[in-house]
Design a protein around this motif. Structure first.
Motif, PDB file in Angstrom:
ATOM      1  N   GLY A 222       0.808  -1.218   0.000  1.00 50.04           N
ATOM      2  CA  GLY A 222       0.000   0.000   0.000  1.00 50.04           C
ATOM      3  C   GLY A 222       0.833   1.255   0.000  1.00 50.04           C
ATOM      4  N   LEU A 223       1.914   1.276   0.799  1.00 51.43           N
ATOM      5  CA  LEU A 223       2.767   2.460   0.866  1.00 51.43           C
ATOM      6  C   LEU A 223       3.505   2.699  -0.450  1.00 51.43           C
ATOM      7  N   GLY A 232      -6.213   5.376  -4.541  1.00 47.52           N
ATOM      8  CA  GLY A 232      -7.580   4.927  -4.822  1.00 47.52           C
ATOM      9  C   GLY A 232      -7.625   3.455  -5.170  1.00 47.52           C
ATOM     10  N   GLU A 233      -8.405   3.101  -6.166  1.00 45.84           N
ATOM     11  CA  GLU A 233      -8.650   1.706  -6.499  1.00 45.84           C
ATOM     12  C   GLU A 233      -7.425   1.048  -7.124  1.00 45.84           C
ATOM     13  N   GLU A 242      -7.783   0.532   1.863  1.00 40.19           N
ATOM     14  CA  GLU A 242      -8.333  -0.731   2.380  1.00 40.19           C
ATOM     15  C   GLU A 242      -7.238  -1.785   2.517  1.00 40.19           C
ATOM     16  N   ILE A 243      -6.300  -1.797   1.585  1.00 36.17           N
ATOM     17  CA  ILE A 243      -5.188  -2.755   1.657  1.00 36.17           C
ATOM     18  C   ILE A 243      -4.335  -2.484   2.891  1.00 36.17           C
ATOM     19  N   ILE A 244      -4.011  -1.204   3.130  1.00 40.16           N
ATOM     20  CA  ILE A 244      -3.199  -0.852   4.303  1.00 40.16           C
ATOM     21  C   ILE A 244      -3.942  -1.170   5.590  1.00 40.16           C
ATOM     22  N   VAL A 245      -5.225  -0.844   5.644  1.00 40.76           N
ATOM     23  CA  VAL A 245      -6.025  -1.141   6.838  1.00 40.76           C
ATOM     24  C   VAL A 245      -6.073  -2.646   7.088  1.00 40.76           C
ATOM     25  N   ALA A 246      -6.235  -3.436   6.021  1.00 44.56           N
ATOM     26  CA  ALA A 246      -6.251  -4.891   6.170  1.00 44.56           C
ATOM     27  C   ALA A 246      -4.921  -5.384   6.729  1.00 44.56           C
ATOM     28  N   GLY A 247      -3.812  -4.796   6.271  1.00 39.42           N
ATOM     29  CA  GLY A 247      -2.505  -5.172   6.799  1.00 39.42           C
ATOM     30  C   GLY A 247      -2.379  -4.859   8.278  1.00 39.42           C
TER      31      GLY A 247
END
Length: 550
Positions: A222-223, A232-233, A242-247
């Protein structure tokens, strides 16, 4: 679970100092590869048509895999012995280095860098494990000082040797150079390394390994990819945020899992963190790596793509810092043996932060490498006062039976700090470049004809994640017949925008380094008259290694 009866007796057949030489040779190769790759970034970017986002993956694929496997590798060292894992790591890393040298595109290079990370992870924890066990407490600081001095040598040799290889032979030789070093270290390990068996009853926490690996991959992905996707998408409705939050969520689940399995064999044995000094040093190690890797990526691009230095000249620009660090580190280690290391480490981190601040303040479009010298000298003194005291303070109270896990953990936190630092600084740099390059283009093209102005505004207004950061001024090319002044203006826009972006970006790693210095103040100082040998007394049935070869 009791560890008694799970050890085998081992005696040193060679001097521990000779073993130290072999361990440092392998460790040197790992660190050399990190610093040597940085100086080759512009050349690789030009030759492989790699964008800034590709370059970040070339750097971070290695560090990420290296980081997430270190704890597991420390456990494997406890299970099968540091000697065996050290040798396997050498073989994998050396073979992967040869493959990197033959890579034909960024994707291939990233894949082979992943293999390098596997080899480096298998090798690195075994160095601290062996040093902790084979050296007596009163010699351990000096050994860590030499170990830290090797970091200084690699920091020096990487940019200088890498610059020479890139200029005279091409960037591929920065990987081929690992072959003779790896073979020499392999022969030495087979001959002189003792077959230490610390604990054959360890099990591996595969659930924890999968959780932490996935979590860190998602955060890093994500970073690195955030700016190029405008945060965004990425895939369908899935966004970077969302990818970073999931991580982050998976990372929390990982720690909860570790706590739930604390009475069994967690990947992170929480009892080690009962020692305040070890806990504090984990953050400090992460802060140092965050700062170092975060600082050197933008500075390397600045030296070559803005100041116009060759790869060798850029490597030599860092030489004063590395030389000073290399010579100070062993003395800092011996001093840490006598004083405990707290104040030395605080002074080191403070000076390193100050030196980097001076360096950034001295960085302008029209700077020369001599303008950067004062900051590099101050930073070199600080860096030399950092490595050995950190290891001395961190490992002082760790029992030998936990040395593998402890060295794996502190090396992991160090590398995680590096991968998060590199990714975070890379993301911030991309965001700042997108803003600063567009601003520089708007301000410096006001007098151009409308068609030429729109061409430059369009080129410099795109996402910086797709920017070519090689030696070609941001990858801007113009059709035949373009007036020379337009090409010169494009170069000036790139230089101005990059320097403005870099100066803002590098505030982040310096702030993290400063926070590490303040955290050192939490270290519990060694009480008067105490000796570290009390904490390192082997338990009944523990390894009967003869400390110091006596």
């Amino acid at each position: 679970m009791s560890d008694q009866g799970s050890h085998t007796n081992t005696e040193l057949k060679h001097s521990p100092w000779l073993v130290l030489v072999v361990l440092c040779l392998g460790f040197f190769m790992i660190l050399l590869d990190t610093t040597i790759v940085n100086v080759a970034i512009p050349a690789m970017s030009d030759d492989l048509n790699a964008s800034l986002a590709d370059v970040l993956w070339i750097l971070n694929a290695y560090i990420l895999v290296y980081a997430v496997l270190l704890i597991t590798a420390g456990r494997l060292g406890d299970l099968y012995g540091p000697r065996r894992l050290f040798i396997v790591g050498l073989v994998v890393f050396t073979a992967a280095s040869a493959a990197c040298g033959f890579a034909q595109n960024p994707d291939q290079l990233i894949a082979f860098r992943v293999l390098q990370g596997v080899g480096g992870a298998l090798l690195t924890p075994q160095t601290l494990t062996a040093l902790t066990v084979i050296f007596p407490p009163d010699k351990r600081g000096a050994a860590f000082g030499i170990w830290g001095g090797v970091a200084g040598i690699a920091t020096l040799a990487g940019p200088v040797l890498g610059g020479w290889l890139v200029d005279d032979f091409g960037w591929r030789w920065i990987f081929f150079v690992n072959l003779p070093v790896g073979i020499l270290a392999l022969v030495g390990a087979v001959i002189v390394m003792p077959d230490l068996k610390l604990n054959r009853r360890h099990r591996l926490d595969w659930v924890g390994t999968v959780l932490v690996t996935t979590a860190l991959f998602l955060i890093t992905f994500g970073l690195i990819e955030g700016q190029s996707h405008d945060w965004g998408e990425v895939w369908g409705p899935v966004t970077i945020v969302e990818i970073i939050v999931a991580g982050v969520v998976l990372l929390v689940v990982f720690f909860l899992h570790q706590w739930a399995t604390r009475d069994g064999e967690p990947l992170v044995p929480y009892q080690i963190f009962r020692d305040r000094n070890f806990s504090v040093m984990n953050y400090v190690a992460a802060a140092i790596a965050f700062g170092m890797l975060g600082l050197f990526l933008p500075l390397t691009i600045f030296l070559q793509s803005v100041l116009g230095l060759t790869a060798l000249q850029a490597g030599l620009a860092f030489a004063p810092m590395s030389l000073i660090s290399m010579f100070i580190a062993p003395f800092a280690g011996r001093l840490a043996d006598r004083t405990g290391g707290k104040l030395i480490l605080f002074a080191g981190l403070s000076l390193f932060s100050l030196g980097m601040g001076i360096l950034i303040a001295s960085s302008h479009v029209d700077s020369t490498r001599w303008h950067l010298l004062p900051g590099l000298v101050v930073a070199g003194v600080g860096l030399g006062l950092t490595f050995a005291p950190l290891q001395t303070v961190a490992m002082r109270n760790v029992e030998p039976r936990m040395a593998g896990a402890a060295s794996g953990i502190i090396n992991t936190t160090r590398q995680l700090g590096g991968v998060v630092g590199s990714a975070a600084v890379g993301a911030l740099l991309q965001a700042q470049l997108t803003d600063k390059l567009a601003a520089a283009a708007r301000s410096q093209t006001a007098g151009l004809p409308a068609e030429q102005r729109q061409e430059l505004l369009g080129r410099f207004g795109q996402s910086a994640g797709d920017l070519d950061i090689g030696n070609s001024a941001g990858g801007i090319t113009f059709p035949p017949g373009t007036p020379p002044q337009v090409a010169e203006l494009a170069t000036r826009i790139f230089h101005t925008g990059f320097v403005d972006a870099m100066r803002v970006t590098l505030v982040l790693p310096i702030a993290v380094l400063a926070s590490g210095a303040l955290t050192v103040l939490l270290v519990r100082r060694r009480s008067a008259g105490s000796t570290p040998s009390e904490s390192f007394a082997p338990e009944p049935g523990g390894p009967s290694v003869v400390p110091g070869g006596r």
